[in-house]
Motif scaffolding. Structure first.
Motif, mmCIF file in Angstrom:
data_model
loop_
_atom_site.group_PDB
_atom_site.id
_atom_site.type_symbol
_atom_site.label_atom_id
_atom_site.label_comp_id
_atom_site.label_asym_id
_atom_site.label_seq_id
_atom_site.Cartn_x
_atom_site.Cartn_y
_atom_site.Cartn_z
ATOM 1 N N PHE A 258 59.862 27.748 47.448
ATOM 2 C CA PHE A 258 58.778 27.740 48.433
ATOM 3 C C PHE A 258 58.649 29.118 49.091
ATOM 4 O O PHE A 258 57.557 29.636 49.265
ATOM 5 N N THR A 259 59.802 29.719 49.448
ATOM 6 C CA THR A 259 59.784 31.025 50.108
ATOM 7 C C THR A 259 59.107 32.079 49.229
ATOM 8 O O THR A 259 58.396 32.951 49.703
ATOM 9 N N LEU A 260 59.354 31.980 47.932
ATOM 10 C CA LEU A 260 58.711 32.929 47.027
ATOM 11 C C LEU A 260 57.291 32.496 46.713
ATOM 12 O O LEU A 260 56.356 33.303 46.712
ATOM 13 N N GLY A 261 57.132 31.183 46.503
ATOM 14 C CA GLY A 261 55.861 30.674 45.995
ATOM 15 C C GLY A 261 54.709 30.772 46.981
ATOM 16 O O GLY A 261 53.600 31.131 46.599
ATOM 17 N N PHE A 262 54.983 30.455 48.237
ATOM 18 C CA PHE A 262 53.873 30.403 49.195
ATOM 19 C C PHE A 262 53.203 31.765 49.401
ATOM 20 O O PHE A 262 51.993 31.891 49.190
ATOM 21 N N PRO A 263 53.979 32.815 49.777
ATOM 22 C CA PRO A 263 53.303 34.117 49.912
ATOM 23 C C PRO A 263 52.746 34.620 48.579
ATOM 24 O O PRO A 263 51.710 35.276 48.556
ATOM 25 N N PHE A 264 53.420 34.273 47.475
ATOM 26 C CA PHE A 264 52.949 34.709 46.161
ATOM 27 C C PHE A 264 51.560 34.137 45.868
ATOM 28 O O PHE A 264 50.636 34.865 45.496
ATOM 29 N N LEU A 265 51.432 32.828 46.083
ATOM 30 C CA LEU A 265 50.133 32.193 45.839
ATOM 31 C C LEU A 265 49.068 32.741 46.778
ATOM 32 O O LEU A 265 47.948 33.024 46.380
ATOM 33 N N TRP A 266 49.442 32.891 48.042
ATOM 34 C CA TRP A 266 48.492 33.384 49.049
ATOM 35 C C TRP A 266 47.959 34.763 48.638
ATOM 36 O O TRP A 266 46.755 35.003 48.649
ATOM 37 N N LEU A 267 48.881 35.653 48.265
ATOM 38 C CA LEU A 267 48.467 37.021 47.930
ATOM 39 C C LEU A 267 47.705 37.070 46.605
ATOM 40 O O LEU A 267 46.794 37.879 46.447
ATOM 41 N N THR A 268 48.093 36.200 45.663
ATOM 42 C CA THR A 268 47.341 36.164 44.410
ATOM 43 C C THR A 268 45.912 35.734 44.692
ATOM 44 O O THR A 268 44.952 36.319 44.201
ATOM 45 N N LEU A 269 45.776 34.715 45.539
ATOM 46 C CA LEU A 269 44.459 34.176 45.845
ATOM 47 C C LEU A 269 43.630 35.135 46.696
ATOM 48 O O LEU A 269 42.446 35.339 46.435
ATOM 49 N N PHE A 270 44.240 35.752 47.713
ATOM 50 C CA PHE A 270 43.451 36.543 48.651
ATOM 51 C C PHE A 270 43.594 38.049 48.479
ATOM 52 O O PHE A 270 43.032 38.816 49.241
ATOM 53 N N PHE A 271 44.390 38.472 47.508
ATOM 54 C CA PHE A 271 44.458 39.919 47.297
ATOM 55 C C PHE A 271 44.205 40.312 45.843
ATOM 56 O O PHE A 271 43.377 41.179 45.577
ATOM 57 N N ALA A 272 44.891 39.655 44.896
ATOM 58 C CA ALA A 272 44.747 40.066 43.491
ATOM 59 C C ALA A 272 43.445 39.532 42.879
ATOM 60 O O ALA A 272 42.678 40.279 42.275
ATOM 61 N N LEU A 273 43.201 38.231 43.056
ATOM 62 C CA LEU A 273 41.998 37.625 42.499
ATOM 63 C C LEU A 273 40.705 38.327 42.962
ATOM 64 O O LEU A 273 39.823 38.585 42.142
ATOM 65 N N PRO A 274 40.576 38.659 44.251
ATOM 66 C CA PRO A 274 39.356 39.355 44.682
ATOM 67 C C PRO A 274 39.058 40.622 43.885
ATOM 68 O O PRO A 274 37.897 40.909 43.598
ATOM 69 N N PHE A 275 40.106 41.359 43.466
ATOM 70 C CA PHE A 275 39.847 42.578 42.695
ATOM 71 C C PHE A 275 39.278 42.254 41.325
ATOM 72 O O PHE A 275 38.396 42.947 40.830
ATOM 73 N N ALA A 276 39.785 41.157 40.736
ATOM 74 C CA ALA A 276 39.244 40.729 39.443
ATOM 75 C C ALA A 276 37.762 40.399 39.600
ATOM 76 O O ALA A 276 36.944 40.718 38.724
ATOM 77 N N ILE A 277 37.415 39.790 40.735
ATOM 78 C CA ILE A 277 36.012 39.423 40.955
ATOM 79 C C ILE A 277 35.154 40.675 41.145
ATOM 80 O O ILE A 277 34.052 40.768 40.610
ATOM 81 N N VAL A 278 35.681 41.666 41.879
ATOM 82 C CA VAL A 278 34.926 42.919 42.051
ATOM 83 C C VAL A 278 34.657 43.535 40.680
ATOM 84 O O VAL A 278 33.538 43.969 40.383
ATOM 85 N N LEU A 279 35.691 43.527 39.829
ATOM 86 C CA LEU A 279 35.533 44.082 38.486
ATOM 87 C C LEU A 279 34.446 43.335 37.729
ATOM 88 O O LEU A 279 33.589 43.935 37.071
ATOM 89 N N LYS A 280 34.447 42.019 37.864
ATOM 90 C CA LYS A 280 33.459 41.205 37.162
ATOM 91 C C LYS A 280 32.040 41.516 37.664
ATOM 92 O O LYS A 280 31.130 41.743 36.865
ATOM 93 N N ILE A 281 31.885 41.537 38.981
ATOM 94 C CA ILE A 281 30.551 41.759 39.553
ATOM 95 C C ILE A 281 30.038 43.153 39.192
ATOM 96 O O ILE A 281 28.831 43.367 39.054
ATOM 97 N N SER A 282 30.966 44.113 39.031
ATOM 98 C CA SER A 282 30.516 45.468 38.745
ATOM 99 C C SER A 282 29.806 45.538 37.392
ATOM 100 O O SER A 282 29.079 46.477 37.116
#
Lengths: 303, 271
Positions: free
Chosen positions: A17-41
């Motif tokens: 949980f200690t690893l998973g929760f921040p990991f999921l949060w950052l994947t969702l709100f930090f890494a994924l958004p960049f993939a979307i920017v790349l897509k929209i570009s």
């Protein structure tokens, strides 16, 4: 024994949980958004909500991928964009040099001050950077204006006959960036300089080296890590700076952060804004890696 | 007397450069004249005007609420990440987590803001949530970038912590969760407080990311200040700026104080 076993089982779950929760949060709100920017570009602007055409469509078992390279070609074609990139780089380089020229002697003086004074001086350097950024930039508007304090004082002293035009020029942007980012230069430099082995400097002095010589040949090369860390901490955010050129700069102080903002909010061209962001990120990858590299090396040394 | 060296002179000049604009701003906020640059005598009337401005008061409340919630979430996220970074074995998950958590520290704000907005738009498209951008989306955005600062502050404290006390507690049968809350948390409490206060002031101050993440539903204080400052300098904004400088300096000072107390305690424990 059973209690320990339970504790052990929990430890496994707790660790996940200690690893998973921040990991999921950052994947969702930090890494994924960049993939979307790349897509929209790679998308095409459209008059719709949201204002772009989909990149992927799926109909009749056919996945259509429409990659529009037009946004990137536009960045190459339209002089506005590369002027903005070059302008950003120029402003960031000059401001970083300004911070270095002012910040290095400051950091040096703090590192050589009595230990008790050092914490006080560091607090004095840090405090402004924690006060509102927007307000501190705003403070300069009143100082630099044609009828502002600096011009009034200079006129009163008789140093100038008519007000100097400073606000809404690149000079004001340089002043603003050096002012706002100076603490980010001083702190890593101080951290580096304070760790320096003084016996090397004493040895140089004993061997008859003049202080300016010692500085060039020993102090400066040894503080390379601090110079790079500080410069990157100033350079990277100032490339994308929006508030300072918007408030202090003029129409000719084109910076990429400002152009991105305008494309997004004023022209509502989301694909072009995304392409601008992707190219900006591409430009910053080298300085960001450089910064991480020196940061990691510093940590290893401490450990 | 000691000769003034070049670097000492530069240090004082640099400090004057850092502080003079703020002091001049505070001074001019008490100017009676409507023209910002002409001194018309001492007066506090702009402060009175400020407290009559409902739009500003609403924005202050919105900002405080978001900053409080973001700082709290950032401490949870940042502490967990710091724990992983300092106590977990090397693995790809640990490595990518520590890269992701420190990335917002150097990322230009316009890029972070733009990417988060595009995420929210996509999510609304796909799963119908968030239906409207406002407090909730700003909170998500702020929690994410503030967590980076908390992780840095807390992990440096965790690295210096003596692990034998925690190990002793575990040997005596305390569960890891119990050990964490009864032993670790009290030892890192000053760092947690410092991280919370730092996040609070960062969230209170942020303009760019909040502008991207917000919709018509929520306007934060920096957004109100920015839109009126764009039109030029005004005495009312000088008064507001003075109050912001004083409030944020106080928070910053407190966070510095807690961080320093933690350091002193750690040093005393080692001796």
């Amino acid at each position: 024994m059973s209690k320990r076993k339970k504790g052990f089982r929990f430890a496994i779950r707790g660790r996940h949980f200690t690893l998973g929760f921040p990991f999921l949060w950052l994947t969702l709100f930090f890494a994924l958004p960049f993939a979307i920017v790349l897509k929209i570009s790679f998308s095409t602007a459209a008059i719709a909500i949201p204002p772009y055409e989909p990149t992927f469509t799926y109909a009749d078992q056919l996945l259509n991928v429409a990659l529009n390279l037009g946004n990137y070609l536009l960045l190459l074609d339209d002089a506005l964009y590369y002027t903005a990139y070059l302008g950003s780089l120029k402003i960031a380089v000059v401001s970083t040099l300004g911070c270095l020229l002012l910040g290095y002697p400051m950091a040096y003086a703090i590192a050589r001050a009595p230990v008790k004074m050092q914490t006080v001086l560091l607090l004095l350097i840090m405090l402004p950077s924690w006060t509102s950024f927007l307000i501190r930039v705003y403070a300069w508007m009143g100082l630099l204006a044609d009828t502002g304090l600096i011009n009034n004082v200079l006129l009163w002293l008789g140093a100038i006959d008519e007000p100097l035009k400073i606000l809404n020029t690149n000079i004001a942007v340089y002043i603003g960036i050096v002012y706002a980012y100076l603490p980010f230069m001083v702190l890593p430099l101080y951290a580096n300089l304070v760790k320096m082995d003084m016996s090397l400097l004493e040895a140089a002095a004993d061997l008859g080296s003049r202080s300016i010589n010692t500085f060039w040949n020993i102090t400066l090369p040894l503080s390379k890590g601090g110079v790079i860390a500080g410069s990157m901490l100033v350079f990277i955010p100032s490339v994308g700076e929006f508030v300072i050129p918007e408030l202090l700069g003029g129409p000719d102080s084109l910076m990429i952060g400002k152009v991105l903002w305008q494309e997004f909010f004023n022209n509502r061209d989301w694909p072009v804004a995304s392409a601008l962001a992707i190219v900006m990120l591409g430009l910053l990858i080298i300085p960001i890696t450089l910064f991480h590299h020196y940061q990691a090396r510093d940590l290893e040394k401490e450990a | 007397m000691k000769k003034l060296s070049f670097s000492t002179v530069m240090l004082w000049l640099g400090l004057i450069f850092l502080y003079a604009p703020m002091f001049i701003l505070i001074f001019y906020s008490f100017n009676a004249s409507k023209l910002v640059t002409v001194w018309g005598g001492f007066s506090a009337k702009w402060y009175v005007e400020l407290f009559k401005d409902q739009q500003i008061l609403d924005a202050v409340w919105t900002s405080l609420e978001i900053a409080f919630l973001s700082a709290s979430m950032a401490v949870v996220l940042g502490t967990m990440a710091a724990f992983v970074m300092t106590r977990f074995r090397r693995s790809w998950a640990k490595l990518s987590l520590s890269n992701m958590i420190t990335a917002p520290l150097v990322m230009p704000e316009v890029i972070t803001g733009l990417s988060l907005l595009l995420l929210f738009v996509h999510m609304a498209d796909l799963i119908g949530w968030p239906a409207e951008r406002g407090r909730l989306t700003i909170w998500l955005a702020h929690s994410t970038f503030c967590a980076a600062y908390v992780a840095v502050v807390v992990s440096s404290r965790l690295r210096e912590l003596d692990m034998s006390i925690e190990e002793a507690a575990m040997d005596l049968g305390a569960t890891p969760l119990k050990t964490f809350f009864l032993i670790t948390v009290p030892m890192i409490a000053p760092a947690l407080t410092a991280g919370w206060l730092l996040s609070f002031s960062l969230s209170l101050d942020d303009l760019v990311i909040a502008s991207f993440a917000s919709g018509p539903g929520a306007t934060t204080l920096p957004m109100v200040v920015f839109s009126s400052v764009r039109l030029g300098v005004s005495p009312k904004i000088n008064a507001l700026a003075t109050l912001i400088i004083l409030a944020v300096s106080l928070i910053a000072f407190l966070s510095w104080y807690f961080a320093r107390r933690a350091e002193k305690r750690a040093k005393a424990a080692m001796e």
